[in-house]
Write a protein that holds these residues in place. Structure first.
Motif, PDB file in Angstrom:
ATOM      1  N   MET A 408       0.846  -1.189   0.000  1.00 22.00           N
ATOM      2  CA  MET A 408       0.000   0.000   0.000  1.00 22.00           C
ATOM      3  C   MET A 408       0.885   1.243   0.000  1.00 22.00           C
ATOM      4  O   MET A 408       1.870   1.319   0.752  1.00 22.00           O
ATOM      5  N   ASN A 576      -9.689  -3.272  -2.606  1.00 22.71           N
ATOM      6  CA  ASN A 576      -9.943  -2.170  -3.551  1.00 22.71           C
ATOM      7  C   ASN A 576     -10.616  -0.990  -2.860  1.00 22.71           C
ATOM      8  O   ASN A 576     -10.319   0.180  -3.162  1.00 22.71           O
ATOM      9  N   LYS A 579      -7.896   0.816  -0.845  1.00 30.70           N
ATOM     10  CA  LYS A 579      -7.023   1.592  -1.742  1.00 30.70           C
ATOM     11  C   LYS A 579      -7.716   2.856  -2.213  1.00 30.70           C
ATOM     12  O   LYS A 579      -7.111   3.938  -2.257  1.00 30.70           O
ATOM     13  N   SER A 580      -8.988   2.728  -2.572  1.00 34.42           N
ATOM     14  CA  SER A 580      -9.734   3.884  -3.053  1.00 34.42           C
ATOM     15  C   SER A 580      -9.889   4.930  -1.963  1.00 34.42           C
ATOM     16  O   SER A 580      -9.756   6.137  -2.210  1.00 34.42           O
ATOM     17  N   SER A 583      -6.389   6.647  -1.098  1.00 33.32           N
ATOM     18  CA  SER A 583      -5.869   7.462  -2.198  1.00 33.32           C
ATOM     19  C   SER A 583      -6.616   8.779  -2.330  1.00 33.32           C
ATOM     20  O   SER A 583      -6.064   9.781  -2.805  1.00 33.32           O
TER      21      SER A 583
END
Length: 585
Positions: A408, A576, A579-580, A583
């Motif tokens: 990550m 996912n 991560k979204s 970010s």
């Protein structure tokens, strides 16, 4: 005849000289082992039976024993399993010599001004100087196996425990494993060669077996058989050393599958005036790097995986947690009714949840998992299954465990802060049903709010809608962090919170293990970074995600591919979403 003496008399003189040399060698070895002068007895006498299963080897040689203030040195013959279960004797003095050599090496490695260690440019991390090390020491367990690499680290810190309590913990396999729950998957004492001198642990010598783990399916569990030797070097000053014995019995490896060798490692413990101790921890191992996934090779080589920092940070955190939980003034943010007995029962349930989570990630021998090989899954995903029948604390049926680790692009402190925040849980947890979570109970286990046990529920206006609660434990230290949780029904939690037996509460844990990626080194300011949420450019973290799910309530049911794909989809979807979220933060 040889001159004026017979051949028999000459032979006796030669044998007598050899025996004197052997006695001198054993006396020297005994002095190092006991830390006191040792002299041979003038004549053979009957010795009291030692408390351990060792006998004095010198008694069998006709010397009767050694005198050292009434204490006997354990150096007799032992047996070990051979082919087809036949017991084979071996000389226990080999272990005594190995223990003495390992202790000497540990003490020299622990010296503050030792040239064997090199300090990094930033003045933080210490690394072993291989040239100076090989010049100073001879290999005590043989040469490094082909393909193995070396890791070595040293850390010093203050711990909230006295030296005697720590020594007792280290010399007891069960208590040792409990003190390092996420590092040690399993530990046992296989043979006690010496329980110590008098009623102390000074001179204690024992054979042990342990399984060490990094919480990732991409790092193999390390199984090590080793000798542990404890010695007191002064008032309030102790040292405990470990060294592998795989090559100590007959010069050849007794396990062809050994993936790690433990060179002299351990700790030097010194009491301080405030009741704490100063602990210097040293870890030195050789291991097969080819069995480790490339994502984790930097972590292990930096010493963050199995190194001294992780052992010392775990010890500090555990001792702090014990001190806080035993304190009569411990605060508890409780928005419901939680008795003292209920608090104890809740913590016991949390410990079981954490241990089961670790066993499902690393596939140690604590649980008998069967790994599944499914063509549609990636090599980085480990899926295992087992049948649960009449096991207290587990639902009956077929249990599926799925785990994977990913890199990550965020510091591990920041990732931990995000995942433990109940207000942002809806961004990744399907159990939240897209809504916020509320913390009902908060039991601190450390000086920082992140080290705690929590009970969460959906934050809805209609409390009758809450048929499920989430039990969660979180902690963070210099080596990484952990978030483990499990959904529980309200009825079970009510019983636990009133002091009921938590061992019968069925749960299946899920969670996250977060560690630095090993590329940016480490320092002591981890708690400050956690509070400030700061990061270093180019630094990242390694995130392990794991789920345990009941896929069929019938233990004898067959597992179908659809169940495996469903769990794999849950893994991918959760990663996912994380991560979204990070970010866009």
């Amino acid at each position: 005849m040889l001159g004026n003496i017979t051949i028999e008399e000459n032979q006796l003189r030669v044998e007598n000289a050899q025996l004197r040399d052997e006695l001198s060698r054993i006396c020297g070895l005994a002095e190092k082992f006991l830390g006191r002068p040792v002299t041979p007895l003038a004549s053979p006498i009957a010795l009291p039976r030692p408390s351990s299963n060792l006998e004095l080897e010198v008694a069998g040689n006709g010397f009767g024993g050694l005198s050292s203030g009434g204490t006997s040195l354990p150096m007799g013959p032992l047996t070990r399993p051979g082919m087809m279960g036949v017991e084979k004797p071996f000389n226990s003095s080999v272990f005594v010599e190995l223990a003495v050599t390992a202790m000497d090496e540990l003490l020299r490695l622990a010296q503050a001004d030792s040239p064997i260690w090199m300090t990094s440019l930033d003045g933080g991390k210490e690394t072993l100087n291989p040239v100076e090390y090989m010049r100073t020491f001879s290999p005590c367990i043989g040469l490094k196996p082909s393909g193995f690499v070396t890791e070595a680290s040293r850390e010093t810190g203050i711990v909230m425990i006295n030296s005697l309590a720590l020594v007792e913990t280290l010399m007891d396999g069960s208590r040792w494993a409990q003190m390092f729950p996420c590092v040690i998957a399993k530990a046992s004492t296989t043979d006690v060669l010496s329980s110590g001198i008098g009623r102390t642990r000074h001179g204690a010598l024992q054979l042990m077996h342990a399984e060490f783990q990094v919480l990732s399916p991409l790092v193999p569990v390390r199984q090590v058989k080793f000798l542990r030797f404890c010695k007191q070097h002064g008032e309030g000053l102790w040292a405990v050393v470990d060294v592998s014995i795989d090559t100590a019995l007959d010069g050849a490896s007794i396990n062809s599958f050994v993936n790690c060798r433990r060179l002299p490692s351990g700790c030097v413990v010194q009491d301080l005036s405030n009741g704490y101790t100063r602990v210097t921890w040293i870890e030195h191992s050789e291991y097969d790097e080819s069995a480790v996934h490339y994502l984790y090779r930097s972590l292990l080589s930096s010493g963050l995986g199995f190194g001294a920092l992780r052992w010392l940070a775990t010890l500090q955190r555990q001792c702090e947690s014990i001190a806080i939980l035993l304190s009569s003034t411990v605060p508890c943010e409780d928005h419901s009714v939680l008795t003292q007995a209920g608090r104890r029962s809740l913590l016991q349930l949390t410990n079981r949840m954490r241990d089961n989570f670790c066993a499902g990630v690393c596939a140690s021998t604590v649980r008998m998992w069967n790994r599944l090989h499914v063509a549609s899954l990636g090599e980085d995903v480990k899926v295992m299954t087992r049948k649960s029948m009449n096991i207290p604390g587990e639902p009956p049926g077929v249990i599926l465990s799925a785990a994977t680790s990913v890199w990550m692009p965020i510091m591990h402190q920041q990732l931990f802060s995000f995942l433990r925040d109940e207000r942002q849980r809806s961004k990744w947890d399907i159990l939240s049903n897209g809504g916020p979570m509320q913390e009902m109970i908060h039991i601190p286990k450390g000086q920082t709010s992140s080290n705690c046990v929590s009970l969460l529920r959906l934050n809805t206006r209609n409390q009758n809608d809450n048929t499920m609660l989430i039990l969660q434990e979180t902690w963070a230290d210099a080596s990484g962090s952990l978030i483990v949780y499990a959904p529980l029904d309200v009825a079970s939690m009510r019983a636990v919170m009133t002091g009921g037996d938590s061992s019968f509460v069925a749960l299946l844990p899920s969670g996250f293990a977060i560690v630095p990626d090993g590329s940016s080194g480490y320092g002591d300011d981890w708690s400050g970074k956690l509070a400030r949420g700061s990061s270093n450019k180019g630094s990242g973290s390694l995130l392990t995600v794991a789920f345990q799910i009941l896929v069929n309530s019938l233990p004898m049911a067959k597992l179908n591919v659809e169940s495996v794909e469903t769990v794999n989809s849950l893994l991918s979807c959760t990663i996912n979403k994380i991560k979204s979220a990070v970010s866009s933060a």
